[in-house]
Write a protein that holds these residues in place. Structure first.
Motif, PDB file in Angstrom:
ATOM      1  N   LEU A  11       0.806  -1.220   0.000  1.00  0.00           N
ATOM      2  CA  LEU A  11       0.000   0.000   0.000  1.00  0.00           C
ATOM      3  C   LEU A  11       0.842   1.274   0.000  1.00  0.00           C
ATOM      4  O   LEU A  11       0.381   2.324  -0.450  1.00  0.00           O
ATOM      5  N   GLY A  12       2.095   1.190   0.469  1.00  0.00           N
ATOM      6  CA  GLY A  12       2.945   2.376   0.517  1.00  0.00           C
ATOM      7  C   GLY A  12       3.081   3.074  -0.822  1.00  0.00           C
ATOM      8  O   GLY A  12       2.817   4.290  -0.928  1.00  0.00           O
ATOM      9  N   PRO A  13       3.489   2.381  -1.885  1.00  0.00           N
ATOM     10  CA  PRO A  13       3.612   3.035  -3.195  1.00  0.00           C
ATOM     11  C   PRO A  13       2.282   3.567  -3.725  1.00  0.00           C
ATOM     12  O   PRO A  13       2.251   4.620  -4.380  1.00  0.00           O
ATOM     13  N   VAL A  14       1.163   2.864  -3.461  1.00  0.00           N
ATOM     14  CA  VAL A  14      -0.146   3.331  -3.917  1.00  0.00           C
ATOM     15  C   VAL A  14      -0.487   4.660  -3.240  1.00  0.00           C
ATOM     16  O   VAL A  14      -0.951   5.609  -3.888  1.00  0.00           O
ATOM     17  N   LEU A  15      -0.235   4.757  -1.940  1.00  0.00           N
ATOM     18  CA  LEU A  15      -0.520   5.989  -1.223  1.00  0.00           C
ATOM     19  C   LEU A  15       0.381   7.127  -1.683  1.00  0.00           C
ATOM     20  O   LEU A  15      -0.081   8.254  -1.896  1.00  0.00           O
ATOM     21  N   ARG A  16       1.662   6.830  -1.855  1.00  0.00           N
ATOM     22  CA  ARG A  16       2.595   7.893  -2.244  1.00  0.00           C
ATOM     23  C   ARG A  16       2.224   8.465  -3.611  1.00  0.00           C
ATOM     24  O   ARG A  16       2.193   9.683  -3.808  1.00  0.00           O
ATOM     25  N   GLU A  17       1.923   7.597  -4.547  1.00  0.00           N
ATOM     26  CA  GLU A  17       1.555   8.054  -5.887  1.00  0.00           C
ATOM     27  C   GLU A  17       0.213   8.776  -5.878  1.00  0.00           C
ATOM     28  O   GLU A  17       0.040   9.817  -6.525  1.00  0.00           O
ATOM     29  N   GLY A  18      -0.747   8.239  -5.129  1.00  0.00           N
ATOM     30  CA  GLY A  18      -2.073   8.836  -5.116  1.00  0.00           C
ATOM     31  C   GLY A  18      -2.106  10.206  -4.466  1.00  0.00           C
ATOM     32  O   GLY A  18      -2.716  11.144  -4.988  1.00  0.00           O
ATOM     33  N   THR A  57      -8.409   5.111  -0.837  1.00  0.00           N
ATOM     34  CA  THR A  57      -8.560   3.926   0.002  1.00  0.00           C
ATOM     35  C   THR A  57      -9.202   2.772  -0.768  1.00  0.00           C
ATOM     36  O   THR A  57      -8.913   1.601  -0.488  1.00  0.00           O
ATOM     37  N   LEU A  58     -10.047   3.070  -1.743  1.00  0.00           N
ATOM     38  CA  LEU A  58     -10.559   2.012  -2.616  1.00  0.00           C
ATOM     39  C   LEU A  58      -9.443   1.427  -3.471  1.00  0.00           C
ATOM     40  O   LEU A  58      -9.368   0.207  -3.676  1.00  0.00           O
ATOM     41  N   ASP A  59      -8.559   2.273  -3.974  1.00  0.00           N
ATOM     42  CA  ASP A  59      -7.417   1.775  -4.741  1.00  0.00           C
ATOM     43  C   ASP A  59      -6.540   0.870  -3.883  1.00  0.00           C
ATOM     44  O   ASP A  59      -6.056  -0.175  -4.341  1.00  0.00           O
ATOM     45  N   VAL A  60      -6.321   1.279  -2.632  1.00  0.00           N
ATOM     46  CA  VAL A  60      -5.536   0.448  -1.716  1.00  0.00           C
ATOM     47  C   VAL A  60      -6.227  -0.885  -1.482  1.00  0.00           C
ATOM     48  O   VAL A  60      -5.591  -1.950  -1.497  1.00  0.00           O
ATOM     49  N   LEU A  84      11.427  10.782   9.705  1.00  0.00           N
ATOM     50  CA  LEU A  84      11.595   9.396   9.245  1.00  0.00           C
ATOM     51  C   LEU A  84      12.386   9.315   7.945  1.00  0.00           C
ATOM     52  O   LEU A  84      12.816   8.220   7.552  1.00  0.00           O
ATOM     53  N   GLY A  85      12.588  10.433   7.251  1.00  0.00           N
ATOM     54  CA  GLY A  85      13.293  10.411   5.981  1.00  0.00           C
ATOM     55  C   GLY A  85      12.367  10.131   4.816  1.00  0.00           C
ATOM     56  O   GLY A  85      11.133  10.120   4.952  1.00  0.00           O
ATOM     57  N   ASP A  86      12.955   9.867   3.649  1.00  0.00           N
ATOM     58  CA  ASP A  86      12.176   9.745   2.413  1.00  0.00           C
ATOM     59  C   ASP A  86      11.776   8.317   2.071  1.00  0.00           C
ATOM     60  O   ASP A  86      10.983   8.094   1.147  1.00  0.00           O
ATOM     61  N   GLU A  87      12.314   7.329   2.759  1.00  0.00           N
ATOM     62  CA  GLU A  87      11.949   5.939   2.465  1.00  0.00           C
ATOM     63  C   GLU A  87      10.502   5.672   2.876  1.00  0.00           C
ATOM     64  O   GLU A  87       9.986   6.284   3.818  1.00  0.00           O
ATOM     65  N   LEU A 106      -1.119   6.874   5.324  1.00  0.00           N
ATOM     66  CA  LEU A 106      -1.784   7.850   4.466  1.00  0.00           C
ATOM     67  C   LEU A 106      -1.513   9.281   4.943  1.00  0.00           C
ATOM     68  O   LEU A 106      -1.111  10.151   4.152  1.00  0.00           O
ATOM     69  N   VAL A 107      -1.722   9.545   6.221  1.00  0.00           N
ATOM     70  CA  VAL A 107      -1.500  10.898   6.732  1.00  0.00           C
ATOM     71  C   VAL A 107      -0.019  11.263   6.662  1.00  0.00           C
ATOM     72  O   VAL A 107       0.336  12.418   6.406  1.00  0.00           O
ATOM     73  N   HIS A 108       0.844  10.285   6.854  1.00  0.00           N
ATOM     74  CA  HIS A 108       2.290  10.507   6.697  1.00  0.00           C
ATOM     75  C   HIS A 108       2.597  11.069   5.312  1.00  0.00           C
ATOM     76  O   HIS A 108       3.355  12.042   5.172  1.00  0.00           O
ATOM     77  N   GLU A 109       1.998  10.491   4.276  1.00  0.00           N
ATOM     78  CA  GLU A 109       2.228  10.992   2.922  1.00  0.00           C
ATOM     79  C   GLU A 109       1.607  12.378   2.732  1.00  0.00           C
ATOM     80  O   GLU A 109       2.168  13.231   2.032  1.00  0.00           O
ATOM     81  N   MET A 110       0.481  12.622   3.352  1.00  0.00           N
ATOM     82  CA  MET A 110      -0.164  13.925   3.221  1.00  0.00           C
ATOM     83  C   MET A 110       0.704  15.044   3.798  1.00  0.00           C
ATOM     84  O   MET A 110       0.906  16.078   3.165  1.00  0.00           O
ATOM     85  N   VAL A 111       1.207  14.844   5.018  1.00  0.00           N
ATOM     86  CA  VAL A 111       1.975  15.930   5.644  1.00  0.00           C
ATOM     87  C   VAL A 111       3.337  16.108   4.985  1.00  0.00           C
ATOM     88  O   VAL A 111       3.921  17.204   5.047  1.00  0.00           O
ATOM     89  N   ARG A 112       3.856  15.077   4.353  1.00  0.00           N
ATOM     90  CA  ARG A 112       5.116  15.220   3.621  1.00  0.00           C
ATOM     91  C   ARG A 112       4.930  16.077   2.370  1.00  0.00           C
ATOM     92  O   ARG A 112       5.840  16.792   1.953  1.00  0.00           O
ATOM     93  N   ASN A 113       3.751  15.990   1.765  1.00  0.00           N
ATOM     94  CA  ASN A 113       3.497  16.683   0.497  1.00  0.00           C
ATOM     95  C   ASN A 113       2.891  18.062   0.673  1.00  0.00           C
ATOM     96  O   ASN A 113       3.184  18.970  -0.112  1.00  0.00           O
TER      97      ASN A 113
END
Length: 481
Positions: free
Chosen positions: A155-162, A180-183, A316-319, A432-439
């Motif tokens: 799910l990590g790559p799906v969330l990051r791309e989405g 979340t449907l895509d995930v 946490l860095g970019d990974e 999901l929220v991790h990706e949101m606050v990074r972007n």
């Protein structure tokens, strides 16, 4: 992408004074049933509400306010008319405990079957007693920490791309729901986004909205008919795909259920797998969408918490984070728990009394439909300090207001039927929220307050429009189509 939908008429906000008059309207008070002579029990008091529809529209329209109004008026045990039934409302931690601990097995899941069996037949939540325990033990093999780690890698790559593609999204709730449907289609089914995946997603949405239809008959064009059509499509898909999943291994949940074994070697039948997959797909993406929407709203209203959460994520860095990394997001954990308190993703839990029984000294005859209300528990001033205020620190060590009662905080239900996927859900929301606050940084106007529609599960009436800005510099916005 899911099309943005106009809110149903019952969900369109009215002026607050009108709302108050509707909530305060009084109906004749009656007893649910006369207690047996000599039992020493009290009758359950309540009212039928409006003719035919009862309080169905009130409860869907007003949600938390309706539940709290009934609690103040009648106490922890009352009844109301809705959906052509008399439904007993159990509110507050003590009444909740009586139903969910269910020591004498007086309450069955048949309450859920009344509402959702046509669409989620024999899902885990609809099974009872020994059969439920057996299915839960087998299914637990699909939710071990090793399995969770595998799901997170998918799910990590799906969330990051989405999340990175959100600049054209009109409303945050609908963007989150699509994601979340895509995930769910990827992690649970091993199915990449495609025209087929979009059809599957639409079928799930139709099935979720159908159970609270006022007209509970397949009238063409109605929600009930759409839900039944969605269920048929899902059954066809899972049955056609199942043989290949049986033969081959895989990291998705569908494969995990096909190969899961109980302690004695028990395994699911094909029918079991179809039924469980349809139910789990619904449970996974809807509750995640609701909670992540609530989290995003509160972070928009409280930018100091948004910055605190962002700082942890950037550290946490970019990974892509693994389970151990997500466990380090302590501020986000507090925000998620407080958001789930203020907006329970499943605002009521249905049961049915299978024998004459009592709750807090009140008589419930066999056959009574029962609704347990987490919303009331989450706003109880006896268990929460200033319960209407957003205060994530109430979950921090040293306070732990959630420990004031076993059922003061229960967004995942409780007892034998406590959500089996609660750890997966928490990790998905964190990722999901991790990706949101990074972007992004995001905001809403100071005067804005979210209004939830409870026609099925909580949905923001306006889809939660927010203003996005890149986490570094520049800005992007959500714009209606």
């Amino acid at each position: 992408m899911l099309r943005e939908r106009m809110p149903p008429l019952t969900a369109i906000p009215l002026p607050r004074a009108v709302d108050r008059r509707l909530l305060d309207q009084r109906w004749p008070v009656r007893e649910l049933a006369t207690p047996p002579p000599g039992s020493g029990l009290e009758p359950v008091l309540g009212d039928a509400g409006a003719p035919v529809i009862g309080h169905a529209l009130d409860s869907m329209r007003f949600g938390v306010d309706f539940a709290l109004t009934r609690y103040r008026r009648y106490g922890p045990v009352s009844w109301m008319g809705a959906f052509g039934q008399r439904i007993v409302l159990l509110a507050g931690p003590d009444a909740t405990q009586a139903a969910l601990v269910n020591k004498d097995k007086a309450f069955s899941q048949d309450g859920w079957r009344f509402f959702i069996d046509a669409f989620f037949h024999r899902g885990l939540m609809l099974l009872d007693f020994d059969e439920h325990l057996l299915h839960r033990r087998i299914m637990q093999e699909a939710f071990t920490r090793d399995r969770l780690a595998g799901y997170l890698r998918q799910l990590g790559p799906v969330l990051r791309e989405g999340v990175a593609a959100w600049d054209a999204r009109p409303r945050l709730y609908w963007a989150l729901k699509q994601l979340t449907l895509d995930v769910a289609t990827q992690v649970f089914m091993g199915m990449r986004s495609s025209a087929g995946a979009a059809a599957i997603n639409r079928a799930f949405v139709a099935s979720v909205r159908a159970p609270t239809a006022i007209v509970r008959f397949p009238v063409p064009g109605g929600r009930w008919a759409a839900g039944l059509a969605g269920r048929r499509l899902l059954e066809r898909y899972f049955r056609a795909t199942l043989p290949a999943k049986r033969q081959a291994g895989g990291d998705d949940l569908f494969s995990a259920l096909c190969h899961a074994r109980g302690d004695g070697g028990e395994r699911f039948t094909d029918d079991d797998i179809v039924n469980h997959m349809i139910f789990l797909m619904m449970a996974a993406h809807d509750t995640t969408t609701i909670t992540s929407t609530a989290v995003a709203y509160h972070l928009a209203k409280h930018p100091e918490w948004q910055e605190r959460v962002r700082a942890e994520s950037l550290a946490l860095g970019d990974e892509l984070p693994d389970l151990d990394a997500l466990d380090q997001l302590e501020a986000l954990d507090l925000v998620i728990k407080e958001s789930m308190r203020l907006t329970a993703p499943v605002p009521s839990l249905a049961r049915r009394a299978v024998a004459d029984t009592e709750v807090l000294g009140h008589y419930l005859p066999a056959g009574t439909l029962v609704s347990v209300s987490p919303n009331v528990n989450h706003y109880s001033p006896e268990h929460w300090r200033d319960p209407h205020r957003f205060d994530p620190e109430r979950f921090a060590e040293g306070r732990r207001e959630d420990k004031s009662h076993r059922y003061a905080w229960m967004p995942f239900g409780g007892g034998a039927h406590k959500c089996i996927g609660l750890h997966f859900g928490m990790y998905e929301i964190k990722a999901l929220v991790h990706e949101m606050v990074r972007n992004y940084r995001w905001s809403v106007p100071r005067s804005y307050h979210i209004h939830w529609d409870y026609v099925s599960l909580p949905v923001p009436v306006d889809g939660l429009p927010v203003q996005l800005a890149a986490a570094g510099s520049g800005s992007r916005g959500f714009h209606g189509r």
